[in-house]
Motif scaffolding. Structure first.
Motif, short mmCIF file in Angstrom:
data_model
loop_
_atom_site.label_atom_id
_atom_site.label_comp_id
_atom_site.label_asym_id
_atom_site.label_seq_id
_atom_site.Cartn_x
_atom_site.Cartn_y
_atom_site.Cartn_z
N ARG A 208 -5.57 4.98 4.74
CA ARG A 208 -6.99 5.07 5.05
C ARG A 208 -7.59 3.71 5.42
O ARG A 208 -8.57 3.63 6.15
CB ARG A 208 -7.73 5.66 3.83
N LYS A 211 -8.68 2.71 8.94
CA LYS A 211 -10.05 3.03 9.36
C LYS A 211 -10.22 4.09 10.45
O LYS A 211 -11.31 4.61 10.63
CB LYS A 211 -10.80 1.76 9.83
N SER A 233 0.02 7.93 5.12
CA SER A 233 -0.31 8.48 3.80
C SER A 233 -0.92 9.86 4.00
O SER A 233 -1.31 10.24 5.10
CB SER A 233 -1.31 7.58 3.07
N ARG A 234 -1.03 10.59 2.91
CA ARG A 234 -1.61 11.92 3.03
C ARG A 234 -3.08 11.87 3.41
O ARG A 234 -3.55 12.73 4.16
CB ARG A 234 -1.45 12.66 1.70
N GLN A 247 3.96 12.23 7.35
CA GLN A 247 3.51 11.96 5.97
C GLN A 247 4.64 11.57 5.04
O GLN A 247 5.65 12.26 4.95
CB GLN A 247 2.79 13.17 5.39
N VAL A 248 4.45 10.47 4.36
CA VAL A 248 5.41 9.99 3.38
C VAL A 248 4.85 10.27 2.00
O VAL A 248 3.66 10.03 1.75
CB VAL A 248 5.64 8.48 3.56
N THR A 251 4.58 15.24 -1.24
CA THR A 251 4.49 16.46 -0.45
C THR A 251 4.65 16.16 1.03
O THR A 251 4.28 16.94 1.89
CB THR A 251 3.17 17.21 -0.72
N SER A 266 -3.13 2.53 -0.57
CA SER A 266 -3.41 2.06 -1.93
C SER A 266 -2.18 2.13 -2.82
O SER A 266 -2.00 1.31 -3.71
CB SER A 266 -4.55 2.88 -2.54
N GLN A 270 1.70 9.71 -5.82
CA GLN A 270 2.39 10.64 -4.92
C GLN A 270 2.94 9.94 -3.69
O GLN A 270 3.90 10.39 -3.07
CB GLN A 270 1.47 11.77 -4.46
N HIS A 271 2.29 8.86 -3.29
CA HIS A 271 2.81 8.11 -2.15
C HIS A 271 4.04 7.30 -2.58
O HIS A 271 5.08 7.34 -1.91
CB HIS A 271 1.74 7.20 -1.54
N ASN A 285 -2.70 -5.25 2.08
CA ASN A 285 -3.86 -4.55 1.55
C ASN A 285 -4.89 -5.59 1.13
O ASN A 285 -4.54 -6.64 0.61
CB ASN A 285 -3.45 -3.70 0.33
N ASP A 303 -6.80 -8.49 5.30
CA ASP A 303 -7.34 -7.44 6.16
C ASP A 303 -6.28 -7.06 7.21
O ASP A 303 -5.82 -7.93 7.95
CB ASP A 303 -8.61 -8.00 6.83
N VAL A 304 -5.96 -5.78 7.25
CA VAL A 304 -4.94 -5.34 8.23
C VAL A 304 -5.34 -5.70 9.66
O VAL A 304 -4.48 -5.94 10.50
CB VAL A 304 -4.67 -3.82 8.17
C1 LIG Z 1 -0.65 17.64 -4.88
C2 LIG Z 1 -0.83 16.30 -4.24
C3 LIG Z 1 0.16 15.83 -3.39
C4 LIG Z 1 0.01 14.60 -2.75
N1 LIG Z 1 1.01 14.19 -1.91
C5 LIG Z 1 0.87 13.00 -1.28
C6 LIG Z 1 1.88 12.53 -0.38
O1 LIG Z 1 2.89 13.19 -0.14
N2 LIG Z 1 1.70 11.35 0.23
C7 LIG Z 1 0.58 10.57 0.02
O2 LIG Z 1 0.49 9.49 0.63
N3 LIG Z 1 -0.38 10.99 -0.81
C8 LIG Z 1 -0.27 12.19 -1.45
N4 LIG Z 1 -1.28 12.62 -2.26
C9 LIG Z 1 -2.58 11.89 -2.20
C10 LIG Z 1 -2.63 10.64 -3.01
O3 LIG Z 1 -3.03 10.97 -4.32
C11 LIG Z 1 -3.67 9.67 -2.41
O4 LIG Z 1 -4.92 10.31 -2.32
C12 LIG Z 1 -3.31 9.14 -1.01
O5 LIG Z 1 -1.97 8.66 -1.00
C13 LIG Z 1 -4.26 8.00 -0.63
O6 LIG Z 1 -4.02 7.57 0.66
P1 LIG Z 1 -4.37 6.09 1.14
O7 LIG Z 1 -3.59 5.12 0.34
O8 LIG Z 1 -4.20 6.06 2.61
O9 LIG Z 1 -5.93 6.00 0.87
P2 LIG Z 1 -6.76 5.21 -0.22
O10 LIG Z 1 -6.28 5.53 -1.58
O11 LIG Z 1 -8.17 5.45 0.11
O12 LIG Z 1 -6.40 3.68 0.03
C14 LIG Z 1 -6.81 2.93 1.11
C15 LIG Z 1 -6.36 1.50 0.86
O13 LIG Z 1 -6.64 0.70 2.00
C16 LIG Z 1 -7.12 -0.56 1.58
N5 LIG Z 1 -7.93 -1.11 2.68
C17 LIG Z 1 -9.12 -0.67 3.13
N6 LIG Z 1 -9.50 -1.39 4.19
C18 LIG Z 1 -8.53 -2.30 4.42
C19 LIG Z 1 -8.36 -3.33 5.38
N7 LIG Z 1 -9.26 -3.56 6.34
N8 LIG Z 1 -7.25 -4.09 5.31
C20 LIG Z 1 -6.32 -3.89 4.33
N9 LIG Z 1 -6.44 -2.93 3.41
C21 LIG Z 1 -7.53 -2.13 3.45
C22 LIG Z 1 -7.89 -0.30 0.33
O14 LIG Z 1 -7.92 -1.46 -0.49
C23 LIG Z 1 -7.08 0.83 -0.32
O15 LIG Z 1 -6.10 0.31 -1.21
C24 LIG Z 1 -1.15 13.82 -2.94
C25 LIG Z 1 -2.13 14.29 -3.81
C26 LIG Z 1 -1.99 15.50 -4.46
C27 LIG Z 1 -3.06 15.95 -5.40
#
Ligand SMILES: Cc1cc2nc3c(=O)[nH]c(=O)nc-3n(C[C@H](O)[C@H](O)[C@H](O)COP(=O)(O)OP(=O)(O)OC[C@H]3O[C@@H](n4cnc5c(N)ncnc54)[C@H](O)[C@@H]3O)c2cc1C
Ligand SMILES: Nc1ncnc2c1ncn2[C@@H]1O[C@H](COP(=O)(O)O)[C@@H](O)[C@H]1O
Lengths: 320, 248
Positions: A208, A211, A233-234, A247-248, A251, A266, A270-271, A285, A303-304
């Motif tokens: 996420r 952006k 990520s999911r 998706q890694v 799930t 993050s 699950q990731h 990150n 910052d990415v």
């Molecule tokens: C049943 C179930 C199954 C799931 N299966 C999976 C799965 O298979 N895979 C998976 O990935 N997730 C899975 N999830 C979801 C998981 O719990 C998280 O919600 C998800 O991995 C979060 O994705 P994210 O890291 O992209 O987003 P976020 O948690 O929102 O993290 C975003 C990160 O980006 C960083 N960031 C923001 N802006 C910048 C920037 N400009 N430069 C650098 N860093 C920045 C932030 O500091 C933050 O750490 C599952 C959840 C459930 C309930």
């Protein structure tokens, strides 16, 4: 006496897959250590299977038919069942791929055999196979033993090394007259030459923090410099920025590349479950407390949108 | 048409997984248990087909009394009947499939859905085993499905793409994410599901062909190295990729 190890080798468009050669190597080393002989079997339209001998299996059987160009569960099952008939074989191994995991359980059910899926270690003793397999998407490992007369295993790609060990190929080509087309592939969509995350040796993955979908070009560029694939990520997949096939995680796909670069991810449990067995993990990150840093070998807190362009620039320089 | 959906009851994906001290088991105390995520897609697909063609959707789960919770969740989404198969002795995947197959035959279901994988033991084989035991066709890891009479066209996820598969009923389909958007159980559905009687039957099992020996935790990660906090760190990262990982 069942003293043979059979390896099911996959081909795509006539080319043998690397993950199958890893299985060939593992089979050869187990066979040498425990006094078994080895054989490889493959199906296709036209297959150049002699490469299998470069990895140590001489005896290679190719089943050929124009309609075997694509995988068919029903056709491959019938061919392999006939091949296994006769009691020569003790073991059948394949890569844990979409084919291996579709085909081997079918054969296992038909022959009342035990199978271990997605093994990361595999051993043989007098009773047969013992393997270690990641469970809960890598949050733990199960060690299990097969006790049936015929025993099957699928091996996780990128874990066992494909080692060159050339022998002289003894190829048998068997033309199959009729195949069982109860399940028939009409078409294969969208493979457009891209490396799949599950098979990539290097994965550049975005979360996420990227952006928006338009910024994934930064990751695509890095992936193409490194000869890798883009993962996600999911959160990103659920937002529709990237397809689910990327998706890694628990799930999504479980991956173990040589290098996994997590950008703006993050590191939710699950990731991590899907990628923590990668050989090297790099995290970028902006949050220094992000859990992804707890599994990363190298991290950059930043910052990415600053780091990635700089990284792309530098790598481009080295490459040229 | 009678449709069977096989559902598994698993620890929540957010659960911490702890190997017991003597390595003989997994300690899931404190974990919330859920309907296996892939099985939600299986249920949704069965319900969609039932809404079009009519029939009865049976939910089957092999496992202890706790599995009734997951069966009720499926009933709440709209499935018609729930059946729990009580496990006998040690159950490997083949025995789970065998027990499910016996029920499916008894119920005369020509279409069967499973998830592509249970997220606890990650085997991903029960659907394929089931298909062969039943003598049905099979599409594993399905992301699209169309059924017209007895003809089936499905798409199955493969490395880097999809196979479009043509087959016929009877068939077992194993559901992958992307097949559909699972519905939420409505309040009315949940209330109705509470009142339903879940039928309980005994499993017919044979000697297991796979036996678990022990469990291990992953090797603890050594703390990584933070290379820096801005672009200044990039050359050092490249050096690591180049010299230590030998990847560029
Ligand atoms: C049943 C179930 C199954 C799931 N299966 C999976 C799965 O298979 N895979 C998976 O990935 N997730 C899975 N999830 C979801 C998981 O719990 C998280 O919600 C998800 O991995 C979060 O994705 P994210 O890291 O992209 O987003 P976020 O948690 O929102 O993290 C975003 C990160 O980006 C960083 N960031 C923001 N802006 C910048 C920037 N400009 N430069 C650098 N860093 C920045 C932030 O500091 C933050 O750490 C599952 C959840 C459930 C309930
Ligand atoms: N104990 C069980 N009861 C009912 N269905 C099951 C059970 N175990 C597995 N399945 C089904 O088979 C699918 C694949 O499971 P597995 O082979 O265990 O990964 C799951 O998604 C379920 O649909």
């Amino acid at each position: 006496m069942a003293n043979k190890i059979l390896v099911f080798v996959e081909q795509v468009e006539g080319k043998i897959k690397k993950s199958s050669l890893e299985v060939v190597s593992k089979a050869v080393s187990l066979a040498e250590a425990h006094g078994y002989s080895t054989e490889a079997v493959t199906c296709g339209k036209e297959v150049d299977a002699s490469v299998i001998a470069e990895y140590g299996i001489a005896s290679i059987c190719c089943y050929v038919n124009n309609n075997l160009v694509h995988y068919s569960g029903s056709a491959y099952r019938d061919i392999l069942l006939a091949h296994l008939d006769g009691g020569e074989f003790r073991f059948l191994f394949a890569a844990n791929t979409s084919q291996g995991r579709d085909l081997l359980p079918r054969l296992a059910a038909r022959t009342n055999s035990g199978m271990l899926t997605d093994c990361t270690t595999l051993e043989i003793d007098e009773q047969g196979l013992t393997g270690t397999r990641p469970i809960f998407a890598g949050k733990a490992f199960e060690k299990a033993k097969v006790v049936s007369p015929l025993q099957f295993a699928t091996l996780r790609p990128n874990v066992f090394e494909a080692l060159k060990k050339p022998v002289t190929p003894e190829l048998t080509i068997k033309n199959v007259d009729t195949i069982n087309e109860a399940e028939k592939v009409l078409e294969v969509k969208g493979s457009d030459g891209k490396i799949d995350v599950a098979e990539a040796n290097i994965i550049v993955s975005g979360g996420r923090g990227m952006k928006g979908p338009e910024h994934f070009t930064l990751l695509e560029e890095l992936a193409s410099h490194l000869g890798g694939a883009v993962g996600a990520s999911r959160a990103v997949v659920d937002a529709g920025w990237r397809p689910h096939s990327e998706q890694v995680g628990q799930t999504g796909k479980t991956v173990s590349p040589s290098l996994y670069i997590a950008c703006g991810i993050s590191g939710a449990i699950q990731h991590l479950a899907g990628m923590s067995s990668s050989r090297y993990i790099v995290a970028i990150n902006k949050d220094k407390d992000a859990p992804i840093f707890s599994v990363a070998h190298y991290g950059i807190v930043g910052d990415v949108f600053e780091i990635l362009p700089a990284l792309n620039e530098e790598i481009k320089k080295i490459k040229s | 048409m009678n449709i069977a959906v096989c559902v598994n009851h698993v620890p929540d994906t957010a659960a911490k997984v702890k190997v017991s001290e003597d390595h003989s088991g997994i300690d899931t105390a404190g974990a919330a248990w859920i309907l296996n995520p892939y099985d939600e897609f299986a249920i949704e697909e069965a319900l969609k087909i039932k809404e079009k063609t009519g029939g009865t959707v049976y939910v089957l789960s092999f496992g202890p009394a706790e599995n009734n919770e997951t069966i009720r969740k499926a009933l709440g989404m709209g499935a018609d009947e729930g059946i729990r198969i009580k496990p006998g002795t040690a159950a490997d995947s083949l025995n789970v499939a065998r027990a499910l197959a016996a029920q499916i035959t008894a119920l005369d279901c020509k279409l069967v859905f499973t998830g592509k994988q249970s997220v606890d033991y990650d085997n991903g084989i029960v659907g394929q085993l089931l298909a062969e035991l039943l003598g049905y066709n099979c599409v594993s890891v399905a992301v699209a499905l169309q059924i017209d009479g007895t003809s089936v066209v499905a798409e199955r996820e493969i490395e880097g793409g999809r196979e479009v598969i043509q087959t016929t009923l009877p068939a077992v389909i194993t559901a992958q994410k992307g097949l559909n958007e699972p519905r939420y159980a409505s309040l009315k559905g949940i209330m109705a599901a509470k009142k339903k009687v879940i039928q309980e039957v005994e499993a017919v099992t044979m000697d297991p062909v796979v036996v678990t020996q022990s469990f291990e935790s992953p090797a603890p990660k050594t703390a990584g190295k933070i290379l820096g906090t801005d672009v200044q760190a990039v050359p050092e990262l490249i050096k690591a990729i180049h010299e230590e990982m030998k990847l560029v």
